[in-house]
Design a protein around this motif. Structure first.
Motif, mmCIF file in Angstrom:
data_model
loop_
_atom_site.group_PDB
_atom_site.id
_atom_site.type_symbol
_atom_site.label_atom_id
_atom_site.label_comp_id
_atom_site.label_asym_id
_atom_site.label_seq_id
_atom_site.Cartn_x
_atom_site.Cartn_y
_atom_site.Cartn_z
ATOM 1 N N VAL A 31 29.122 64.144 12.775
ATOM 2 C CA VAL A 31 28.745 63.883 14.211
ATOM 3 C C VAL A 31 27.780 64.284 14.214
ATOM 4 C CG1 VAL A 31 29.072 62.875 16.618
ATOM 5 C CG2 VAL A 31 31.046 62.647 14.868
ATOM 6 N N VAL A 32 26.315 63.923 14.462
ATOM 7 C CA VAL A 32 25.201 64.464 14.471
ATOM 8 C C VAL A 32 24.392 63.759 15.134
ATOM 9 C CG1 VAL A 32 23.339 65.292 13.891
ATOM 10 C CG2 VAL A 32 24.915 64.861 11.967
ATOM 11 N N THR A 33 23.771 64.352 16.342
ATOM 12 C CA THR A 33 22.547 63.388 17.843
ATOM 13 C C THR A 33 21.662 63.612 17.075
ATOM 14 O OG1 THR A 33 25.297 63.602 19.059
ATOM 15 C CG2 THR A 33 22.179 63.303 19.732
ATOM 16 N N ALA A 34 20.925 62.789 16.515
ATOM 17 C CA ALA A 34 19.621 63.360 16.397
ATOM 18 C C ALA A 34 18.406 62.882 18.226
ATOM 19 C CB ALA A 34 18.572 62.187 16.073
ATOM 20 N N ALA A 35 17.505 64.165 18.203
ATOM 21 C CA ALA A 35 16.424 64.181 19.499
ATOM 22 C C ALA A 35 16.299 62.401 20.065
ATOM 23 C CB ALA A 35 15.182 64.768 19.365
ATOM 24 N N THR A 36 15.560 61.730 19.023
ATOM 25 C CA THR A 36 15.486 60.320 19.296
ATOM 26 C C THR A 36 16.077 59.189 18.430
ATOM 27 O OG1 THR A 36 12.975 61.052 17.171
ATOM 28 C CG2 THR A 36 13.264 61.414 20.505
ATOM 29 N N ASP A 37 16.020 58.281 18.210
ATOM 30 C CA ASP A 37 16.030 57.304 17.567
ATOM 31 C C ASP A 37 15.486 56.762 16.109
ATOM 32 O OD1 ASP A 37 17.985 56.553 18.915
ATOM 33 O OD2 ASP A 37 16.864 54.994 20.353
ATOM 34 N N ALA A 38 14.273 57.503 16.723
ATOM 35 C CA ALA A 38 13.326 57.590 15.184
ATOM 36 C C ALA A 38 13.474 58.289 14.347
ATOM 37 C CB ALA A 38 11.812 57.807 16.017
ATOM 38 N N ALA A 39 13.830 59.780 14.874
ATOM 39 C CA ALA A 39 14.752 61.081 14.197
ATOM 40 C C ALA A 39 15.671 60.551 14.132
ATOM 41 C CB ALA A 39 14.740 61.891 15.158
ATOM 42 N N GLY A 40 16.431 59.185 14.063
ATOM 43 C CA GLY A 40 18.194 59.026 13.685
ATOM 44 C C GLY A 40 17.749 59.230 11.870
ATOM 45 N N ASP A 41 16.623 57.905 12.016
ATOM 46 C CA ASP A 41 16.297 58.568 10.207
ATOM 47 C C ASP A 41 16.733 59.607 9.125
ATOM 48 O OD1 ASP A 41 17.552 55.442 10.128
ATOM 49 O OD2 ASP A 41 15.071 55.214 10.309
ATOM 50 N N ARG A 89 28.467 43.051 24.308
ATOM 51 C CA ARG A 89 27.332 43.238 23.493
ATOM 52 C C ARG A 89 27.359 44.885 22.633
ATOM 53 N NH1 ARG A 89 22.000 42.899 25.990
ATOM 54 N NH2 ARG A 89 21.676 43.357 24.028
ATOM 55 N N ARG A 90 27.980 45.606 23.576
ATOM 56 C CA ARG A 90 27.896 47.061 22.599
ATOM 57 C C ARG A 90 28.862 47.648 22.061
ATOM 58 N NH1 ARG A 90 26.275 50.342 28.573
ATOM 59 N NH2 ARG A 90 24.042 50.250 28.368
ATOM 60 N N LEU A 91 30.142 46.485 22.601
ATOM 61 C CA LEU A 91 31.336 46.336 22.020
ATOM 62 C C LEU A 91 31.262 46.379 20.386
ATOM 63 C CD1 LEU A 91 33.978 46.183 24.937
ATOM 64 C CD2 LEU A 91 33.538 48.674 23.338
ATOM 65 N N THR A 92 30.693 44.836 20.284
ATOM 66 C CA THR A 92 30.333 44.136 19.315
ATOM 67 C C THR A 92 29.303 44.841 18.314
ATOM 68 O OG1 THR A 92 30.587 41.831 20.699
ATOM 69 C CG2 THR A 92 29.521 42.029 17.990
ATOM 70 N N HIS A 93 28.416 45.660 19.009
ATOM 71 C CA HIS A 93 27.266 46.230 18.224
ATOM 72 C C HIS A 93 28.401 47.331 17.590
ATOM 73 C CE1 HIS A 93 23.753 48.296 16.590
ATOM 74 N NE2 HIS A 93 24.637 49.735 17.578
ATOM 75 N N GLY A 139 23.366 54.832 18.568
ATOM 76 C CA GLY A 139 22.236 54.951 19.385
ATOM 77 C C GLY A 139 21.292 56.834 18.844
ATOM 78 N N HIS A 140 21.266 57.798 19.619
ATOM 79 C CA HIS A 140 20.754 58.837 19.181
ATOM 80 C C HIS A 140 21.569 58.702 17.850
ATOM 81 C CE1 HIS A 140 17.206 58.826 21.039
ATOM 82 N NE2 HIS A 140 18.767 59.097 22.815
ATOM 83 N N ARG A 141 22.956 58.945 17.920
ATOM 84 C CA ARG A 141 23.828 59.375 17.231
ATOM 85 C C ARG A 141 24.339 59.064 15.905
ATOM 86 N NH1 ARG A 141 28.689 60.733 20.885
ATOM 87 N NH2 ARG A 141 27.321 61.685 21.679
#
Length: 130
Positions: free
Chosen positions: A100-110, A37-41, A56-58
């Motif tokens: 490549v940017v890593t956000a603090a949370t998934d919600a902050a990703g957008d 599932r992870r590889l497919t995603h 994820g956060h990235r």
């Protein structure tokens, strides 16, 4: 003379070994399923129609400039993004040719993605569709 053997301990040991093997197989199948599932995603995001993808956060952004190398400009974008409180890490990956940017949370990703795209556009960088 015929000796009587108590087979109960032997049967218990065999049954325990069979149960352990079944558990191990079930755990292995579950692990393979999760990994698949992870590889497919990741593959769907990387190969899909989107110009950037998230894991994820990235967030990965493929950036290019029509006239100059994208690396130095993308590094300036990364430095600007590091000042944002929602950004944990930001760097230009030369091998992937991606910001490549890593956000603090998934919600902050957008929010982080929007800010990264805006900063890149100010420097003349565009997202590479291919």
């Amino acid at each position: 003379m015929l000796a009587l053997l108590d087979v109960a301990p032997l049967a218990g040991a065999v049954a325990g070994a069979a149960a352990g093997a079944a558990r191990g197989t079930a755990n292995g199948v579950a692990s393979v399923h999760v990994t698949t599932r992870r590889l497919t995603h990741v593959a769907r995001n990387a190969l899909g129609a989107d110009r950037h993808w998230r894991a994820g956060h990235r967030v990965h952004l493929a950036l290019r400039h029509p006239d100059v190398a994208a690396g130095p400009l993308a590094r300036r974008v990364a430095a600007e993004l590091l000042e944002h409180p929602d950004v944990v890490a930001a760097y230009w990956d030369e091998g992937l040719a991606r910001l490549v940017v890593t956000a603090a949370t998934d919600a902050a990703g957008d929010r982080v993605t929007e800010r990264a795209v805006a900063a890149a556009e100010r420097l003349g960088l565009t997202e590479d569709a291919g």
